[in-house]
Design an enzyme around this catalytic site. Sequence first.
Site, PDB file in Angstrom:
ATOM      1  N   SER A 174       0.847  -1.096   0.311  1.00  0.00           N
ATOM      2  CA  SER A 174      -0.464   0.017  -0.118  1.00  0.00           C
ATOM      3  C   SER A 174       0.761   1.515  -0.374  1.00  0.00           C
ATOM      4  CB  SER A 174      -1.000   0.158   1.040  1.00  0.00           C
ATOM      5  OG  SER A 174      -0.137  -0.535   1.994  1.00  0.00           O
ATOM      6  N   LYS A 205      -4.361   2.293  10.172  1.00  0.00           N
ATOM      7  CA  LYS A 205      -3.317   3.364   9.707  1.00  0.00           C
ATOM      8  C   LYS A 205      -4.126   5.180  10.179  1.00  0.00           C
ATOM      9  CE  LYS A 205      -1.515   0.840   5.854  1.00  0.00           C
ATOM     10  NZ  LYS A 205      -2.108   0.268   4.463  1.00  0.00           N
TER      11      LYS A 205
END
Length: 818
Positions: A691, A734
């Site tokens: 990612s 996150k």
Amino acid sequence: MPTETHPLPSNVPVCPVRGSVIYPTMVQHIDASRAISIGAIEAAMASDKVILIVSQKDKDIDDPQGSDLYDVGTACNVLRVRKNPDGTVQMLVSAVARVRASNYTRGDHLSADITPLSAATDDTVELQALSRELRERFEAIASGGKITAENVQTIGNKEDIGEMADHIAFNLDFKLEDKQALLELPSLTARIRKLLTLLDTEQEVQAVQAKIRAQVKEEIDKNQREYYLREQMKVIQKELQGGEDGEDGDEAEAFRTKIEALDLKPEVRKDIDREINRLARMHPDAAEASVIRTYLTWVTELPWNERSEDQLDVGAAATILDDDHYGLEKVKDRVLEFLAVRRLRKERAARGELSAEDVNKGPILVFTGPPGVGKTSIAQSIAKALGRKYVRIALGGARDESDIRGHRRTYIGAMPGRLIQGIRTAGTKNPVILLDEVDKLGSSYQGDPSAALLEVLDPAQNQHFTDHYLGVPFDLSEVMFIATANYPEQIPPALMDRMEVIDFSSYIEQEKLEIAKRYLLPRQLTQNGLKGNQIAFTDAALEKLISHYTREAGVRNLEREIGTVARKVARRIATGEVKRVKVTDKELDRYLGQPRHIPETEGKEDMVGVSTGMFYTPVGGDILFVETSISPGKGLVLTGQLGDVMKESARAALTYIKSNAERFHIDKARIDDSEIHIHVPAGAIPKEGPSAGGAMVTSLISALAGIPARHDVAMTGEMTLTGRYLPIGGLKEKVLGARRAGIKHIIMPKANESDLRDIPVHLRTSMRFHPCETVDQVLDVALVGGLKALETPRDGSAPAAPAPAKRKSTRRSPDARA
């Protein structure tokens, strides 16, 4: 008194008798208690002492009339009469002849006219043959014990065959009707024929009785023999033990008594009875006897039919879960749904719409998530809410199939598997069993325990679960199984297919703060002997503990740090230094030393070649910086302990830039003639994940185009060579890490918009999210001036990016996954 030469009177008193018949030539005592009988006896004694003895047709009639008596009776001479003190009369009579009665009259007693029955002429030869046959039949009957020895001798000595026949009929247990029929037959031949027929029937009855008697005796003898043998064995065992008065002799019987009380299924009872019989035949000191004794002890102590009554009050269960745990709303909702479904099933079963098996069926839950987030403790709360016993089975490191299924009894020291041991500990057959750390099961040459769990966790099979040690099926269908795992991908697919996954995410800082105040702090104060008024933590102190001294998804380390502070405070109070302490954020250094974790913060200013990414670890999320430097040379240099996937993301970003260099007004020759160095700080920490593509391409373009990247923007997402922006995982963690670092804008794949619902509302409102489907949309937000500044021609060649400022990282974290 009439004799053979004196004729009978024509009218005589009648004495009715019940249930018996008197034949001529017999001398018999007759007891009279009824007034009608006593009156007849007195009348006979007052005249010529002749009385008619005749049987009643119905013995239940107390005051019979002539119509209630048979027509044929026996004329008797009264030999003696004795009156008893109780008013009854005993009469001794001698029977004289068969007579027919008529014209019954009733006064104080019954009287009747009598006529002797005339004897028929019999065939002498036939009578002789019948006489022999009668004697043989009588001897056969007499051998069966139906007639006493005295009567046998008396009857056998009779010379007159008619007299013998009458005495046989009187002494055998014939029906009244049959005895009366023999009395009424005038022909001796006819009487013997009738008597032989009755004797044939009697012989058949005696044969059947003898057979039944033999069968009963055989069964009784068998039981007595077994009883005597057991008693003898007990005596022998006591003698062999030197006369010790122990319980070994009664041990088998004690096990039998316990087994009887368990109400086992026939197939199970059969196997266990066989073991009890083996134990009864063995010497108590034999090695095999000890093995059987241990086995039977296990069997009798298992709760074959003991259950806990389920408490299916959904409201009460919700209260218990809220009291025991803060947060975990999804998990609590799923547990309450389970209880609600079970309650409705039970109500339908009460109405006969569902079977008991359908009520017990339900999903096998597996709680997945990082350590310390409450997986094990919420299983305890479920058991508490249900009102069931709770058993925890630690499967971490189990490498042997026998851990689940047990050892066969042929091995020394064999024991049942952990499941049966847990059932025995619980004392009920429907506990909540927690299979802890199911993802850490191993396998070896001794078998795969995860394969053994396939049957246990299958509701269609576990009602016949057979432990190797028990050797008989035990029903596990009523057990509620809950499994826990840190890494669900390590659970075998076949096992995972049988379970419903409930994911436990990391706690955010606000949740940790509430958990610390509600649960951890009171518990540590109690464990360290402190009262609530002796120590107080400010919220700022707890927040600093969470962010600077712990780095975890759960709260275990947080509780340890609170305990450390509590112990140091307890020492100061115990020595008299202070009476009470208020712990503030500034005083934490005094108790815990320098902070061990300095959270990363956002950049201070927009910089060329520096972008902000986000990563996920099992202990939570955080941000990272991607720095790119352009210098003379050739090639792509990657540093910062990047994994293969992140390296591929960097190469894909570079290829994408080359493909769009003309559109972005970047000189391709400059790309080919420069050394492009991409570095991710905190080089001691390995980094891997799919990612980081957005952060890579933003950093590269910023350095090559000379356009600063925004310092208040963090991004996550993977890119393709064609510029698509793909979804990722761990968005909640996150975002929480980025929020802690002070980031205000989040770039994320549009496909992850549904994940925003997992983020607390107050965080969603205080941050701005930018869902993107293409890299162009990412660049439009991430670069100063947006995509317009990138696509606008710049004078001359793009300036070289200034060297990014060095960032000192003090984080100590596990492997980061971007």
